[in-house]
Design a protein around this motif. Structure first.
Motif, PDB file in Angstrom:
ATOM      1  N   VAL A  59      23.568  35.923  19.465  1.00 43.05           N
ATOM      2  CA  VAL A  59      23.163  35.377  20.371  1.00 43.05           C
ATOM      3  C   VAL A  59      23.444  33.587  20.421  1.00 43.05           C
ATOM      4  CG1 VAL A  59      21.142  34.723  21.905  1.00 43.05           C
ATOM      5  CG2 VAL A  59      21.630  36.631  20.383  1.00 43.05           C
ATOM      6  N   ALA A  60      24.108  33.579  22.071  1.00 42.69           N
ATOM      7  CA  ALA A  60      24.349  32.084  22.456  1.00 42.69           C
ATOM      8  C   ALA A  60      23.490  31.509  23.132  1.00 42.69           C
ATOM      9  CB  ALA A  60      25.937  31.583  22.332  1.00 42.69           C
ATOM     10  N   ILE A  61      22.639  30.483  22.928  1.00 42.32           N
ATOM     11  CA  ILE A  61      21.750  29.761  23.874  1.00 42.32           C
ATOM     12  C   ILE A  61      22.238  29.353  24.614  1.00 42.32           C
ATOM     13  CG2 ILE A  61      19.615  28.860  24.246  1.00 42.32           C
ATOM     14  CD1 ILE A  61      18.547  29.259  21.295  1.00 42.32           C
ATOM     15  N   GLU A  62      22.558  28.907  25.861  1.00 41.01           N
ATOM     16  CA  GLU A  62      23.029  28.264  27.051  1.00 41.01           C
ATOM     17  C   GLU A  62      22.081  27.246  28.090  1.00 41.01           C
ATOM     18  OE1 GLU A  62      26.142  31.135  27.868  1.00 41.01           O
ATOM     19  OE2 GLU A  62      27.550  30.407  26.533  1.00 41.01           O
ATOM     20  N   ASN A  63      23.308  26.390  28.996  1.00 36.14           N
ATOM     21  CA  ASN A  63      22.452  25.833  29.954  1.00 36.14           C
ATOM     22  C   ASN A  63      21.182  25.733  29.677  1.00 36.14           C
ATOM     23  OD1 ASN A  63      25.213  26.185  31.239  1.00 36.14           O
ATOM     24  ND2 ASN A  63      24.275  28.703  31.877  1.00 36.14           N
ATOM     25  N   ILE A  64      20.962  24.989  29.061  1.00 36.15           N
ATOM     26  CA  ILE A  64      19.619  24.269  28.572  1.00 36.15           C
ATOM     27  C   ILE A  64      18.852  23.246  29.544  1.00 36.15           C
ATOM     28  CG2 ILE A  64      17.411  23.810  26.909  1.00 36.15           C
ATOM     29  CD1 ILE A  64      19.133  24.855  24.458  1.00 36.15           C
ATOM     30  N   HIS A  65      17.952  23.251  30.434  1.00 35.90           N
ATOM     31  CA  HIS A  65      17.703  22.137  30.746  1.00 35.90           C
ATOM     32  C   HIS A  65      15.881  22.438  31.183  1.00 35.90           C
ATOM     33  CE1 HIS A  65      21.770  21.700  33.105  1.00 35.90           C
ATOM     34  NE2 HIS A  65      21.366  23.187  33.688  1.00 35.90           N
ATOM     35  N   ALA A  66      15.559  20.778  30.891  1.00 36.54           N
ATOM     36  CA  ALA A  66      14.743  20.540  30.954  1.00 36.54           C
ATOM     37  C   ALA A  66      13.723  19.771  31.259  1.00 36.54           C
ATOM     38  CB  ALA A  66      13.617  20.825  29.203  1.00 36.54           C
ATOM     39  N   ASN A  67      12.267  19.177  32.498  1.00 38.74           N
ATOM     40  CA  ASN A  67      12.379  17.506  32.021  1.00 38.74           C
ATOM     41  C   ASN A  67      10.419  17.855  31.637  1.00 38.74           C
ATOM     42  OD1 ASN A  67      14.144  17.069  34.059  1.00 38.74           O
ATOM     43  ND2 ASN A  67      13.068  18.465  35.432  1.00 38.74           N
ATOM     44  N   ILE A  68      11.093  16.771  30.606  1.00 43.57           N
ATOM     45  CA  ILE A  68       9.191  17.195  29.461  1.00 43.57           C
ATOM     46  C   ILE A  68       8.495  15.640  29.661  1.00 43.57           C
ATOM     47  CG2 ILE A  68       8.582  17.546  27.507  1.00 43.57           C
ATOM     48  CD1 ILE A  68      10.397  19.596  26.997  1.00 43.57           C
ATOM     49  N   CYS A  69       6.974  15.859  29.633  1.00 45.92           N
ATOM     50  CA  CYS A  69       6.312  14.343  29.498  1.00 45.92           C
ATOM     51  C   CYS A  69       5.503  14.479  28.223  1.00 45.92           C
ATOM     52  CB  CYS A  69       5.310  14.207  30.529  1.00 45.92           C
ATOM     53  SG  CYS A  69       4.070  12.439  30.237  1.00 45.92           S
ATOM     54  N   TYR A  70       5.758  13.518  26.976  1.00 46.46           N
ATOM     55  CA  TYR A  70       5.028  13.628  26.038  1.00 46.46           C
ATOM     56  C   TYR A  70       4.238  13.184  25.894  1.00 46.46           C
ATOM     57  CZ  TYR A  70       9.030  16.995  23.897  1.00 46.46           C
ATOM     58  OH  TYR A  70       9.831  17.843  23.527  1.00 46.46           O
ATOM     59  N   SER A  71       3.430  13.063  25.607  1.00 43.03           N
ATOM     60  CA  SER A  71       1.773  12.104  25.026  1.00 43.03           C
ATOM     61  C   SER A  71       0.841  12.086  23.833  1.00 43.03           C
ATOM     62  CB  SER A  71       1.160  12.217  26.352  1.00 43.03           C
ATOM     63  OG  SER A  71      -0.771  13.154  26.231  1.00 43.03           O
ATOM     64  N   VAL A  72      -0.062  11.832  23.287  1.00 40.84           N
ATOM     65  CA  VAL A  72      -0.670  12.091  22.222  1.00 40.84           C
ATOM     66  C   VAL A  72      -0.994  13.647  22.268  1.00 40.84           C
ATOM     67  CG1 VAL A  72      -0.842   9.537  21.814  1.00 40.84           C
ATOM     68  CG2 VAL A  72      -2.335  10.572  23.500  1.00 40.84           C
ATOM     69  N   ASP A  73      -1.720  13.922  23.283  1.00 35.73           N
ATOM     70  CA  ASP A  73      -2.039  15.295  24.002  1.00 35.73           C
ATOM     71  C   ASP A  73      -1.503  16.255  23.648  1.00 35.73           C
ATOM     72  OD1 ASP A  73      -4.594  14.128  24.777  1.00 35.73           O
ATOM     73  OD2 ASP A  73      -4.204  13.256  26.515  1.00 35.73           O
ATOM     74  N   GLY A  74       0.416  15.701  23.337  1.00 34.35           N
ATOM     75  CA  GLY A  74       1.117  16.782  22.938  1.00 34.35           C
ATOM     76  C   GLY A  74       1.873  16.984  24.672  1.00 34.35           C
ATOM     77  N   MET A  75       2.111  18.038  24.847  1.00 30.62           N
ATOM     78  CA  MET A  75       3.224  17.913  26.100  1.00 30.62           C
ATOM     79  C   MET A  75       3.167  18.889  27.200  1.00 30.62           C
ATOM     80  SD  MET A  75       5.216  20.470  26.657  1.00 30.62           S
ATOM     81  CE  MET A  75       7.267  20.711  26.620  1.00 30.62           C
ATOM     82  N   LYS A  76       3.764  17.943  28.165  1.00 28.50           N
ATOM     83  CA  LYS A  76       3.848  19.009  29.709  1.00 28.50           C
ATOM     84  C   LYS A  76       5.126  19.053  30.263  1.00 28.50           C
ATOM     85  CE  LYS A  76       1.282  16.192  32.283  1.00 28.50           C
ATOM     86  NZ  LYS A  76       0.650  16.016  33.755  1.00 28.50           N
ATOM     87  N   GLY A  77       6.049  20.595  31.048  1.00 28.04           N
ATOM     88  CA  GLY A  77       6.609  20.363  31.648  1.00 28.04           C
ATOM     89  C   GLY A  77       7.278  21.863  32.096  1.00 28.04           C
ATOM     90  N   SER A  78       8.721  21.170  32.415  1.00 28.50           N
ATOM     91  CA  SER A  78       9.335  22.944  33.123  1.00 28.50           C
ATOM     92  C   SER A  78      10.919  23.348  32.155  1.00 28.50           C
ATOM     93  CB  SER A  78       9.266  22.734  34.457  1.00 28.50           C
ATOM     94  OG  SER A  78       8.303  23.008  34.715  1.00 28.50           O
ATOM     95  N   ALA A  79      11.500  24.019  32.037  1.00 27.25           N
ATOM     96  CA  ALA A  79      12.321  24.906  30.924  1.00 27.25           C
ATOM     97  C   ALA A  79      13.530  25.744  31.477  1.00 27.25           C
ATOM     98  CB  ALA A  79      12.305  24.642  29.510  1.00 27.25           C
ATOM     99  N   SER A  80      14.392  25.928  31.863  1.00 30.21           N
ATOM    100  CA  SER A  80      14.855  26.723  32.115  1.00 30.21           C
ATOM    101  C   SER A  80      16.462  26.873  31.441  1.00 30.21           C
ATOM    102  CB  SER A  80      15.353  26.716  33.619  1.00 30.21           C
ATOM    103  OG  SER A  80      16.805  26.098  33.605  1.00 30.21           O
ATOM    104  N   LEU A  81      16.972  28.057  30.536  1.00 36.09           N
ATOM    105  CA  LEU A  81      17.487  28.081  29.811  1.00 36.09           C
ATOM    106  C   LEU A  81      18.212  29.806  30.351  1.00 36.09           C
ATOM    107  CD1 LEU A  81      16.962  31.101  27.519  1.00 36.09           C
ATOM    108  CD2 LEU A  81      15.758  28.583  26.351  1.00 36.09           C
ATOM    109  N   THR A  82      19.725  30.308  29.844  1.00 37.08           N
ATOM    110  CA  THR A  82      20.280  31.800  29.756  1.00 37.08           C
ATOM    111  C   THR A  82      20.863  32.417  28.308  1.00 37.08           C
ATOM    112  OG1 THR A  82      21.386  30.760  31.536  1.00 37.08           O
ATOM    113  CG2 THR A  82      22.073  32.456  30.518  1.00 37.08           C
TER     114      THR A  82
END
Length: 261
Positions: free
Chosen positions: A179-202
């Motif tokens: 398996v090759a994990i390709e085309n990873i894209h993400a927009n993420i926000c980190y804080s003391v409460d953890g993280m939230k955001g979106s991601a995609s991959l192939t």
């Protein structure tokens, strides 16, 4: 609630963006430089707020001033544009049957990226700033993705070998997958409460029949979002994307036919 803003912003650097994190902020060091430059001032102001809570007007004014100063300073840094997150269609996997499934073994999972910059990172409970989000190789995330692929295969009736001796398992399996994990894209926000955001991959699977040594490739893409801060958001946002990508691969008749006895 206002008095919580400053400590949350200040602790992003030390608690959630440690160097050993699988994702790291880089390319725009002004983010950390400016926040550190305001650290001592904001910390002192925060302690002063505790001693002056009886003077509500002054308390709120000073809090807003420090928060505004941090936001204004961060705004002064060149903001990286967010990545375009793919929105692949969600396909229905073809249901297999363990009794009629060849034994499948996932022999190798690797991240294959030309560019380690995968998107945008923001910080704090207000999600301020905006700098390069870098993918830093992390075996824990890759292992979690492999476990999810194996789980999804089993869920849809495929016979999966999850043995811990790679040479033996690969030798004995009917079908071996790389398996090759390709085309990873993400927009993420980190804080003391953890993280939230979106991601995609192939996911790109090289499927080999162990008897004939014939191979073919199948690919599938997936995406996911975590809308509220989560302590396990990373790696969950990537694992969930990989789950969708796996299901989209299992929706392909080519794979289904190649793994039947």
């Amino acid at each position: 609630m206002i008095d919580q803003t400053i400590p949350n912003l200040l602790h992003v650097r030390t608690q959630n963006l440690a160097p050993d994190h699988n994702l790291a902020m880089a390319g725009h060091p002004c983010f950390f430089t400016q926040v550190r430059g305001l650290l001592s001032v904001a910390s002192d102001q925060h302690h002063q707020f505790d001693r002056r809570k009886s003077k509500r007007g002054f308390y709120m004014h000073r809090t807003l001033v420090v928060a505004a100063a941090i936001c204004a300073t961060l705004a002064g840094c060149a903001e990286i544009a967010p990545a375009k997150i793919a929105a692949p269609a969600s396909l229905s996997p073809i249901q297999s049957n363990v009794e009629r499934s060849k034994t499948i073994y996932i022999a190798n999972v690797a991240v294959k990226l030309i560019d380690k910059k995968i998107g945008q990172m923001k910080g704090g409970t207000l999600c301020v700033g905006g700098t390069d989000l870098m993918w830093v190789d992390n075996h824990g995330v890759v292992s979690a993705i492999q476990e999810q692929m194996e789980k999804t295969l089993s869920q849809y009736g495929y016979k999966v070998d999850t043995g811990l001796i790679p040479d033996n398992e690969e030798k004995n399996a009917d079908v071996v997958i790389g398996v090759a994990i390709e085309n990873i894209h993400a927009n993420i926000c980190y804080s003391v409460d953890g993280m939230k955001g979106s991601a995609s991959l192939t996911l790109k699977w090289e499927v080999m029949d162990n008897k004939t040594k014939q191979t073919f490739f199948v690919t599938g893409s997936g995406a996911s979002s975590i809308l509220k801060f989560s302590r396990t958001g990373d790696p969950d946002v990537f694992v969930n994307s990989a789950e969708m990508a796996t299901k989209n691969i299992l929706a392909q008749d080519t794979f289904f036919q190649a793994t039947r006895k």
